[in-house]
Design a protein around this motif. Structure first.
Motif, PDB file in Angstrom:
ATOM      1  N   ASN A  69       0.832  -1.200   0.000  1.00  0.00           N
ATOM      2  CA  ASN A  69       0.000   0.000   0.000  1.00  0.00           C
ATOM      3  C   ASN A  69       0.866   1.249   0.000  1.00  0.00           C
ATOM      4  N   ALA A  70       0.276   2.370  -0.353  1.00  0.00           N
ATOM      5  CA  ALA A  70       0.924   3.672  -0.203  1.00  0.00           C
ATOM      6  C   ALA A  70       0.390   4.338   1.060  1.00  0.00           C
ATOM      7  N   ALA A  71       1.260   5.007   1.789  1.00  0.00           N
ATOM      8  CA  ALA A  71       0.848   5.672   3.030  1.00  0.00           C
ATOM      9  C   ALA A  71      -0.253   6.681   2.738  1.00  0.00           C
ATOM     10  N   VAL A 128       2.867  -0.105   4.773  1.00  0.00           N
ATOM     11  CA  VAL A 128       3.430   1.101   5.356  1.00  0.00           C
ATOM     12  C   VAL A 128       2.325   1.765   6.153  1.00  0.00           C
ATOM     13  N   THR A 129       2.674   2.291   7.318  1.00  0.00           N
ATOM     14  CA  THR A 129       1.674   2.932   8.167  1.00  0.00           C
ATOM     15  C   THR A 129       1.296   4.303   7.616  1.00  0.00           C
ATOM     16  N   LYS A 130       0.174   4.811   8.088  1.00  0.00           N
ATOM     17  CA  LYS A 130      -0.165   6.208   7.840  1.00  0.00           C
ATOM     18  C   LYS A 130       0.975   7.073   8.354  1.00  0.00           C
ATOM     19  N   SER A 150       6.030   5.045   8.665  1.00  0.00           N
ATOM     20  CA  SER A 150       6.132   6.347   8.008  1.00  0.00           C
ATOM     21  C   SER A 150       5.928   7.451   9.039  1.00  0.00           C
ATOM     22  N   VAL A 151       6.841   8.426   9.067  1.00  0.00           N
ATOM     23  CA  VAL A 151       6.789   9.475  10.086  1.00  0.00           C
ATOM     24  C   VAL A 151       7.156  10.835   9.493  1.00  0.00           C
TER      25      VAL A 151
END
Length: 311
Positions: A19-21, A43-45, A100-101
């Motif tokens: 997935n894409a964030a 990948v996380t939000k 993802s941050v």
């Protein structure tokens, strides 16, 4: 048998698709759905230091060729996602996903990354330098001087695998300049591209989303040529140790094939994943494998980066 397995750094993935964030990845429930699908990883939000509600609704709309959104980084806060990934890590040391941050300031970014550095988390981290949808906050990666200084400061203390998510660039000189910056650092990967910032979609006489008077990031079919150009431009310029995750305009096996042909080691699906949900990973994987079989490729390394030019 054809294989869509791949790797990013020392992390192995059974499938190059994920997935894409930003799409269907806000909650643990949504991340678990991806984890138990045919996707190679999730990948996380993109998480900020504290929980954010994001921009007012309506903040996302479908368009004939994709989507427009101005979400404003809604997320449950960085500790929520780190704790979840740490719990997965305890269950399975080989669990390979991406956290993802981004900070709402450079100070916050350093606080987040220092916390990760001092934690037991051993997975991949993606620093999002490219969100175009937070009012009053510029995209960091369009400021080359700031990007270079930020990365220089980060790598004085950060020793774990790190990648950066980039906005689309539109000038050859900018590819050269950003690649020169990125090649200075021990990055594991880049993710290219985020949505094309600040498009405008009109229905009759009215904008279709509320934030920023209708301006928002454009995704979907619109951006595939731009995404492919960015993936290939950076593939040509980055040192081989920095791998590329290709994102933008992927809704079929052919789209994924083209991203890999341009140099991507993994491929993320955003807008189309929003429409189709987790079954899309199995469908796109099969379509990609069918193309590979037809062309006689057994692995994605057989054709990755081997785009043909016209003599």
């Amino acid at each position: 048998m054809t294989s869509t397995a791949t790797h990013i750094g020392n992390f192995q993935f059974d499938n190059c698709l994920m997935n894409a964030a930003g799409v269907r990845c806000m909650s643990i429930k949504e991340l678990e759905a991806i984890r138990h699908s045919k996707a190679g990883a999730f990948v996380t939000k993109t998480a900020t230091l504290e929980e954010r509600a994001g921009n007012p609704h309506p903040r996302m709309a479908s368009t004939p060729l994709g989507t427009i959104n101005s979400m404003g980084l809604p997320n449950k806060g960085f500790p929520y996602y780190l704790d979840y990934l740490l719990s997965l890590q305890k269950e399975n040391a080989d669990q390979s996903n991406i956290l993802s941050v981004v900070g709402m300031s450079q100070l916050e970014t350093h606080v987040i990354l220092q916390t990760i550095q001092n934690s037991d988390y051993q997975g991949l981290v993606e620093l999002n330098l490219s969100c175009p949808n937070v009012p009053g906050k510029p995209q960091i990666a369009y400021d080359f001087e700031t990007t270079e200084k930020l990365l220089k400061d980060i790598f004085t203390y950060y020793k774990k695998p790190l990648g950066v998510k980039l906005p689309p660039y539109f000038d050859i000189v900018h590819f050269d300049q950003m690649a020169d910056i990125l090649n200075q650092f021990p990055l594991t990967f880049i993710n290219s591209v985020n949505s094309i910032g600040n498009g405008l979609v009109i229905d009759d006489e009215t904008v279709v989303i509320k934030p920023k008077n209708g301006f928002g990031g454009i995704g979907g079919d619109y951006i595939k040529p731009t995404a492919l150009a960015n993936v290939h431009a950076f593939y040509q310029r980055l040192k081989p140790s920095i791998q590329i995750i290709g994102t933008g305009g992927v809704k079929s096996g052919r789209d994924a094939f083209e991203h890999i042909l341009c140099g991507a080691s993994m491929v993320q699906i955003g807008s189309a994943f929003g429409y189709e949900d987790v079954p899309i990973f199995e469908r796109v994987q099969k379509e990609l494998q069918d193309i590979m079989t037809e062309k006689g490729y057994q692995t994605i390394e057989d054709f990755r980066g081997k785009l043909h030019y016209i003599d």
